[in-house]
Scaffold this motif. Structure first.
Motif, PDB file in Angstrom:
ATOM      1  N   ARG A 259       0.842  -1.189   0.000  1.00 43.22           N
ATOM      2  CA  ARG A 259       0.000   0.000   0.000  1.00 43.22           C
ATOM      3  C   ARG A 259       0.878   1.240   0.000  1.00 43.22           C
ATOM      4  N   TRP A 260       0.456   2.252  -0.753  1.00 37.26           N
ATOM      5  CA  TRP A 260       1.273   3.459  -0.869  1.00 37.26           C
ATOM      6  C   TRP A 260       1.138   4.315   0.382  1.00 37.26           C
ATOM      7  N   SER A 261       2.250   4.902   0.782  1.00 38.89           N
ATOM      8  CA  SER A 261       2.278   5.852   1.885  1.00 38.89           C
ATOM      9  C   SER A 261       3.458   6.789   1.663  1.00 38.89           C
ATOM     10  N   PRO A 262       3.328   8.069   2.041  1.00 47.29           N
ATOM     11  CA  PRO A 262       4.450   8.998   1.843  1.00 47.29           C
ATOM     12  C   PRO A 262       5.702   8.603   2.590  1.00 47.29           C
ATOM     13  N   SER A 263       5.557   7.777   3.627  1.00 49.10           N
ATOM     14  CA  SER A 263       6.730   7.361   4.405  1.00 49.10           C
ATOM     15  C   SER A 263       7.319   6.046   3.916  1.00 49.10           C
ATOM     16  N   ASN A 264       6.776   5.482   2.833  1.00 52.82           N
ATOM     17  CA  ASN A 264       7.293   4.208   2.318  1.00 52.82           C
ATOM     18  C   ASN A 264       8.696   4.375   1.757  1.00 52.82           C
ATOM     19  N   SER A 265       9.386   3.270   1.660  1.00 53.23           N
ATOM     20  CA  SER A 265      10.696   3.238   1.020  1.00 53.23           C
ATOM     21  C   SER A 265      10.809   1.953   0.216  1.00 53.23           C
ATOM     22  N   THR A 266      11.734   1.944  -0.730  1.00 52.11           N
ATOM     23  CA  THR A 266      11.961   0.775  -1.568  1.00 52.11           C
ATOM     24  C   THR A 266      13.101  -0.035  -0.980  1.00 52.11           C
ATOM     25  N   LEU A 267      12.889  -1.333  -0.836  1.00 49.54           N
ATOM     26  CA  LEU A 267      13.893  -2.222  -0.262  1.00 49.54           C
ATOM     27  C   LEU A 267      14.619  -2.959  -1.384  1.00 49.54           C
ATOM     28  N   ALA A 268      15.942  -2.846  -1.394  1.00 48.90           N
ATOM     29  CA  ALA A 268      16.772  -3.554  -2.378  1.00 48.90           C
ATOM     30  C   ALA A 268      17.243  -4.867  -1.762  1.00 48.90           C
ATOM     31  N   VAL A 269      16.862  -5.982  -2.371  1.00 51.31           N
ATOM     32  CA  VAL A 269      17.175  -7.313  -1.856  1.00 51.31           C
ATOM     33  C   VAL A 269      18.133  -8.001  -2.816  1.00 51.31           C
ATOM     34  N   PRO A 270      19.306  -8.423  -2.362  1.00 51.82           N
ATOM     35  CA  PRO A 270      20.255  -9.088  -3.263  1.00 51.82           C
ATOM     36  C   PRO A 270      19.729 -10.457  -3.694  1.00 51.82           C
ATOM     37  N   THR A 271      20.127 -10.875  -4.864  1.00 52.38           N
ATOM     38  CA  THR A 271      19.721 -12.181  -5.398  1.00 52.38           C
ATOM     39  C   THR A 271      20.838 -13.211  -5.249  1.00 52.38           C
ATOM     40  N   ASP A 272      21.678 -13.029  -4.228  1.00 54.14           N
ATOM     41  CA  ASP A 272      22.817 -13.935  -4.035  1.00 54.14           C
ATOM     42  C   ASP A 272      22.506 -15.090  -3.090  1.00 54.14           C
ATOM     43  N   GLY A 273      21.246 -15.245  -2.689  1.00 52.38           N
ATOM     44  CA  GLY A 273      20.869 -16.335  -1.802  1.00 52.38           C
ATOM     45  C   GLY A 273      20.926 -15.992  -0.324  1.00 52.38           C
ATOM     46  N   SER A 274      21.281 -14.768   0.023  1.00 43.61           N
ATOM     47  CA  SER A 274      21.361 -14.384   1.436  1.00 43.61           C
ATOM     48  C   SER A 274      19.981 -14.207   2.066  1.00 43.61           C
ATOM     49  N   VAL A 275      18.947 -14.076   1.247  1.00 46.73           N
ATOM     50  CA  VAL A 275      17.563 -14.034   1.727  1.00 46.73           C
ATOM     51  C   VAL A 275      16.747 -15.037   0.920  1.00 46.73           C
ATOM     52  N   ARG A 276      15.585 -15.369   1.452  1.00 46.80           N
ATOM     53  CA  ARG A 276      14.718 -16.316   0.757  1.00 46.80           C
ATOM     54  C   ARG A 276      13.436 -15.612   0.342  1.00 46.80           C
ATOM     55  N   LEU A 277      13.036 -15.837  -0.880  1.00 43.59           N
ATOM     56  CA  LEU A 277      11.863 -15.178  -1.440  1.00 43.59           C
ATOM     57  C   LEU A 277      10.832 -16.218  -1.861  1.00 43.59           C
ATOM     58  N   GLN A 278       9.577 -15.900  -1.605  1.00 47.07           N
ATOM     59  CA  GLN A 278       8.459 -16.705  -2.086  1.00 47.07           C
ATOM     60  C   GLN A 278       7.484 -15.773  -2.797  1.00 47.07           C
ATOM     61  N   PHE A 279       7.046 -16.195  -3.965  1.00 46.09           N
ATOM     62  CA  PHE A 279       6.083 -15.410  -4.729  1.00 46.09           C
ATOM     63  C   PHE A 279       4.707 -16.048  -4.590  1.00 46.09           C
ATOM     64  N   ARG A 280       3.764 -15.286  -4.090  1.00 44.03           N
ATOM     65  CA  ARG A 280       2.434 -15.815  -3.825  1.00 44.03           C
ATOM     66  C   ARG A 280       1.595 -15.875  -5.085  1.00 44.03           C
ATOM     67  N   PHE A 281       0.691 -16.861  -5.125  1.00 39.44           N
ATOM     68  CA  PHE A 281      -0.275 -16.953  -6.215  1.00 39.44           C
ATOM     69  C   PHE A 281      -1.237 -15.756  -6.149  1.00 39.44           C
ATOM     70  N   VAL A 282      -1.821 -15.438  -7.280  1.00 42.63           N
ATOM     71  CA  VAL A 282      -2.869 -14.428  -7.326  1.00 42.63           C
ATOM     72  C   VAL A 282      -4.102 -14.986  -6.613  1.00 42.63           C
ATOM     73  N   ASP A 283      -4.707 -14.157  -5.771  1.00 41.63           N
ATOM     74  CA  ASP A 283      -5.863 -14.601  -4.981  1.00 41.63           C
ATOM     75  C   ASP A 283      -7.115 -14.595  -5.860  1.00 41.63           C
ATOM     76  N   ARG A 284      -7.149 -15.540  -6.816  1.00 39.92           N
ATOM     77  CA  ARG A 284      -8.275 -15.648  -7.722  1.00 39.92           C
ATOM     78  C   ARG A 284      -8.352 -17.079  -8.232  1.00 39.92           C
ATOM     79  N   GLU A 285      -9.482 -17.723  -8.034  1.00 37.65           N
ATOM     80  CA  GLU A 285      -9.627 -19.115  -8.454  1.00 37.65           C
ATOM     81  C   GLU A 285      -9.589 -19.235  -9.963  1.00 37.65           C
ATOM     82  N   PRO A 286      -8.927 -20.286 -10.473  1.00 39.89           N
ATOM     83  CA  PRO A 286      -8.867 -20.464 -11.935  1.00 39.89           C
ATOM     84  C   PRO A 286     -10.227 -20.903 -12.501  1.00 39.89           C
TER      85      PRO A 286
END
Length: 286
Positions: A259-286
């Motif tokens: 959600r947008w907010s004037p106090s938001n910031s963008t987080l830069a996450v390295p793709t070197d494996g130091s963090v783990r990412l999961q991409f969620r499915f779209v909340d819509r039944e096929p």
């Protein structure tokens, strides 16, 4: 043999040069648009790591409106030119047209030279180049009218025959520069508009769950932090929900709160494996 070689070299040069120029223009306008778009989210586009091809691929959407406007305007001017060739306007009308063009050019020059006073005007970077280019093009065209005022007609002096072609050539330079400036302005506005559209619909971006070995100390109140079990085998201790993927760069993913907010910031996450990412499915039944 050498004649054939010279001929092929000439053909190759005539093709390569326009293609190179077109590619450079596509790259520039794509860069200007992308720079404005990601600047809205606090990013310098150069830190993302986009390639030259990425900028070129982003430029067609930016150039659709300018190309349509230029093409339609050119059609209208060509039809007007045919009409004027068949029925030249009277000298009095041409004189008034020259006066209007001179006033427009003077106004454009005032804006151009008065940047310190008028530069903060929102429409300045679009109105100024269009006014200068349109006024200059009009004067150059009226310069060749057979019913133009006496002081614009071809001089009988053979030494002055170069004046009108020279003025026309310089006018083309001014018009091309004005169109370039105006198109760059539209590219910047398009990028900023795309960013605002994205900010209004952040929930349409890919949803991301981020696992980190260290605490991120986020303060936006949107992203939720959850402590993971201490026996987590891969060493990740904190889970964050509420991120959306803004763009993937060469070495980093750039995440924003959902959600947008004037106090938001963008987080830069390295793709070197130091963090783990999961991409969620779209909340819509096929």
């Amino acid at each position: 043999m050498f004649d054939h070689l010279s001929r092929w070299l000439g053909v190759g040069t005539s093709v390569i040069a326009p293609v190179t120029l077109l590619t450079a223009l596509l790259f520039y306008f794509g860069y200007v648009s992308s720079r404005a778009q990601y600047r809205y989210f606090g990013l310098d586009v150069d830190t993302i790591g986009l390639s030259s091809n990425d900028f070129v691929m982003r430029s067609p959407a930016v150039l659709l409106v300018p190309l349509l406007v230029v093409a339609l305007t050119a059609i209208g001017l060509l039809l007007l030119h045919v009409r004027l060739r068949r029925h030249p306007p009277p000298g009095r009308l041409v004189g008034w047209a020259v006066l209007v063009a001179l006033v427009g050019l003077a106004a454009g020059l005032v804006l151009l030279l008065g940047f310190a006073w008028f530069g903060q005007w929102g429409a300045y970077p679009l109105v100024t180049p269009i006014l200068v280019a349109a006024s200059t093009a009009s004067l150059a065209y009226l310069f060749w009218m057979p019913t133009a005022p006496a002081w614009l007609r071809r001089s009988a002096d053979d030494r002055a025959r170069w004046v009108r072609p020279g003025v026309t050539a310089l006018s083309l330079v001014v018009v091309a520069t004005g169109l370039f400036w105006a198109t760059a302005t539209l590219a910047e506005w398009t990028g900023r508009g795309n960013a605002q559209q994205t900010a209004r619909n952040l929930d349409e971006l890919p949803a991301v769950i981020l696992d980190s070995p260290t605490r991120l100390f986020l303060t936006d109140g949107i992203v939720e932090e959850t402590a993971l079990p201490a026996e987590e085998p891969e060493g990740f201790r904190y889970r964050y929900r509420g991120f959306r993927l803004l763009i993937q760069g060469e070495t980093h993913l750039f995440l924003v709160p959902e959600r947008w907010s004037p106090s938001n910031s963008t987080l830069a996450v390295p793709t070197d494996g130091s963090v783990r990412l999961q991409f969620r499915f779209v909340d819509r039944e096929p």
